[in-house]
Write a protein that holds these residues in place. Structure first.
Motif, short mmCIF file in Angstrom:
data_model
loop_
_atom_site.label_atom_id
_atom_site.label_comp_id
_atom_site.label_asym_id
_atom_site.label_seq_id
_atom_site.Cartn_x
_atom_site.Cartn_y
_atom_site.Cartn_z
N GLN A 1 0.82 -1.21 0.00
CA GLN A 1 0.00 0.00 0.00
C GLN A 1 0.86 1.26 0.00
O GLN A 1 0.37 2.35 -0.33
CB GLN A 1 -0.97 0.01 1.18
N ALA A 2 2.14 1.13 0.34
CA ALA A 2 3.05 2.28 0.22
C ALA A 2 3.18 2.74 -1.23
O ALA A 2 3.53 3.88 -1.50
CB ALA A 2 4.43 1.91 0.76
N LEU A 3 2.84 1.86 -2.16
CA LEU A 3 2.92 2.22 -3.58
C LEU A 3 1.96 3.34 -3.93
O LEU A 3 2.21 4.12 -4.85
CB LEU A 3 2.60 1.00 -4.46
N ILE A 4 0.84 3.42 -3.21
CA ILE A 4 -0.15 4.46 -3.52
C ILE A 4 -0.46 5.36 -2.33
O ILE A 4 -1.20 6.32 -2.44
CB ILE A 4 -1.46 3.85 -4.05
N GLY A 5 0.09 5.02 -1.16
CA GLY A 5 -0.03 5.91 -0.03
C GLY A 5 -1.28 5.76 0.82
O GLY A 5 -1.52 6.55 1.72
N ASN A 6 -2.10 4.73 0.55
CA ASN A 6 -3.30 4.52 1.37
C ASN A 6 -3.76 3.08 1.23
O ASN A 6 -3.34 2.37 0.31
CB ASN A 6 -4.42 5.48 0.96
N SER A 7 -4.61 2.66 2.14
CA SER A 7 -5.10 1.27 2.10
C SER A 7 -6.36 1.12 1.26
O SER A 7 -6.72 0.00 0.87
CB SER A 7 -5.38 0.77 3.52
N GLN A 8 -7.05 2.22 0.99
CA GLN A 8 -8.27 2.15 0.19
C GLN A 8 -8.02 1.49 -1.16
O GLN A 8 -8.73 0.60 -1.59
CB GLN A 8 -8.84 3.56 -0.02
N GLY A 9 -6.95 1.93 -1.82
CA GLY A 9 -6.66 1.41 -3.14
C GLY A 9 -6.32 -0.06 -3.16
O GLY A 9 -6.52 -0.75 -4.16
N VAL A 10 -5.78 -0.57 -2.04
CA VAL A 10 -5.43 -1.99 -1.97
C VAL A 10 -6.65 -2.84 -2.27
O VAL A 10 -6.56 -3.84 -2.98
CB VAL A 10 -4.84 -2.33 -0.59
N ARG A 11 -7.79 -2.43 -1.73
CA ARG A 11 -9.00 -3.25 -1.87
C ARG A 11 -9.88 -2.87 -3.04
O ARG A 11 -10.82 -3.60 -3.36
CB ARG A 11 -9.81 -3.16 -0.57
N HIS A 12 -9.59 -1.76 -3.70
CA HIS A 12 -10.46 -1.30 -4.78
C HIS A 12 -9.81 -1.37 -6.15
O HIS A 12 -10.47 -1.07 -7.15
CB HIS A 12 -10.92 0.14 -4.51
N MET A 13 -8.55 -1.74 -6.20
CA MET A 13 -7.84 -1.77 -7.49
C MET A 13 -7.11 -3.10 -7.67
O MET A 13 -6.99 -3.89 -6.74
CB MET A 13 -6.83 -0.62 -7.56
N ARG A 14 -6.63 -3.31 -8.87
CA ARG A 14 -5.75 -4.45 -9.19
C ARG A 14 -4.78 -3.97 -10.25
O ARG A 14 -5.01 -4.15 -11.45
CB ARG A 14 -6.56 -5.65 -9.67
N TYR A 15 -3.73 -3.28 -9.80
CA TYR A 15 -2.80 -2.65 -10.72
C TYR A 15 -1.98 -3.66 -11.52
O TYR A 15 -1.55 -4.68 -10.99
CB TYR A 15 -1.82 -1.77 -9.95
N LYS A 16 -1.76 -3.31 -12.78
CA LYS A 16 -0.84 -4.03 -13.63
C LYS A 16 0.00 -2.98 -14.36
O LYS A 16 -0.53 -2.16 -15.10
CB LYS A 16 -1.59 -4.90 -14.64
N LEU A 17 1.29 -3.00 -14.11
CA LEU A 17 2.21 -2.09 -14.79
C LEU A 17 3.47 -2.87 -15.10
O LEU A 17 4.25 -3.20 -14.21
CB LEU A 17 2.54 -0.88 -13.92
N GLY A 18 3.66 -3.19 -16.38
CA GLY A 18 4.77 -4.04 -16.75
C GLY A 18 4.62 -5.41 -16.11
O GLY A 18 3.57 -6.05 -16.23
#
Length: 330
Positions: free
Chosen positions: A119-136
């Motif tokens: 979650q340090a990647l985006i600075g909050n825990s909200q995004g952990v549960r609401h997203m599924r990032y794919k970058l490279g």
């Protein structure tokens, strides 16, 4: 330094508050009211009696019923849509539970938590549960698990003949599925943009503001756009589409679809809001002006495609799910 380490450093630049589509309640209302089920069926409000394996921000994990209070609704559009009547004799219709609680996961229950070192990647825990990032080669976060978790909680509730919490947990699941159709929940930008954002604040602002802008675009289309009637009719009349019967395969398909639409959405958004995104998040008046100037037509076209696929998918999911756990049939 390896490529994976570089990508993690790049993602560390994105310290933002993550939400999802704005207008979850209005969109979900249009979807569920158009189903071939008796969504007016009255459901008795039941107390929360569940032991969950997830942790939440307890300040914002409300378990009481707030139907009819409108304290969590924004004064949008004509002020009448979607409806939110007061429960009668401790009961409310199924459509209302699915509608008002579809926005609930954005009320803070996933914020200020220690969920993952990522979650340090985006600075909050909200995004952990609401997203599924794919970058490279990097894949991060658990929006897909959020959907599956609340489908399982819904099944547990229905198995206990607790239709109220069966529907309420189901509405949370729909929220996360809807979020994963939003392309910015799959990736923050192109690799080279994310790289450039390390040294260029304007690029970083553009990517952050683009995410918020597209979140708001669905709300704009439903409430304010010259296309609002068309969009509402489209959501109501889009038929169910063919989907995988396995929920894990289904949500994976949703994520890959959202990811595949990112280049189109991102390109159209940058073209339409050129000069604005590096400075601020566009306001409703910006949307209206650009729409009147014909500069949102490309964005509207690709978003209509997403809405059709999202709506057809959710209807198909509910058409398969409800007959297994609810007494009435189509």
């Amino acid at each position: 330094m390896g490529k994976k380490s570089i990508l993690i450093i790049l993602l560390l630049t994105f310290v933002v508050e993550i939400f999802g589509w704005s207008g979850h309640e209005a969109y979900t209302y249009l979807v569920v009211k158009s189903l071939d089920f008796d969504m007016d069926k009255l459901i008795e409000i039941k107390p929360y009696t569940y032991k969950e394996s997830r942790v939440y921000n307890a300040k914002f994990y409300y378990t009481d019923d707030f139907a009819g209070q409108r304290k969590f609704f924004d004064p949008l559009g004509d002020g009448k849509f979607p409806p939110d009547p007061v429960p009668v004799d401790g009961k409310l219709p199924a459509w209302q539970i699915l509608t008002i609680y579809a926005q609930f996961p954005d009320f803070g229950m996933d914020e200020e938590l220690n969920l993952s070192p990522l979650q340090a990647l985006i600075g909050n825990s909200q995004g952990v549960r609401h997203m599924r990032y794919k970058l490279g080669i990097i894949e991060a976060f658990e929006g897909d698990k959020s959907f599956l978790y609340f489908v399982n909680m819904s099944q547990e509730a229905f198995s206990k003949n607790d239709s109220y919490w069966g529907y309420r947990f189901l509405s949370y699941a729909l929220h996360y599925m809807e979020d994963l159709f939003q392309p910015y929940h799959e990736t923050p930008g192109s690799f080279w943009e994310v790289l450039a954002s390390l040294m260029d604040k304007k690029v970083k602002n553009l990517l952050n503001n683009a995410h918020y802008t597209y979140d708001n675009y669905l709300l704009y289309l439903i409430y304010y756009s010259k296309h609002s009637d068309e969009i509402r009719n489209l959501i109501e009349n889009t038929p169910a589409r063919r989907i995988p019967s396995n929920n894990e395969a289904l949500i994976n398909e949703v994520m890959m679809y959202g990811y595949s639409k990112f280049p189109q959405v991102h390109g159209e958004l940058k073209k339409a809001f050129k000069g604005i995104l590096t400075e601020r998040i566009p306001e409703i008046d910006d949307f209206k002006r650009l729409e009147a100037e014909g500069k949102l037509e490309g964005l509207y076209k690709v978003t209509k495609d997403i809405i059709v696929t999202m709506t057809g998918t959710i209807k198909a999911f509910l058409n398969g799910y409800l007959p297994r756990y609810v007494e009435y049939k189509q």
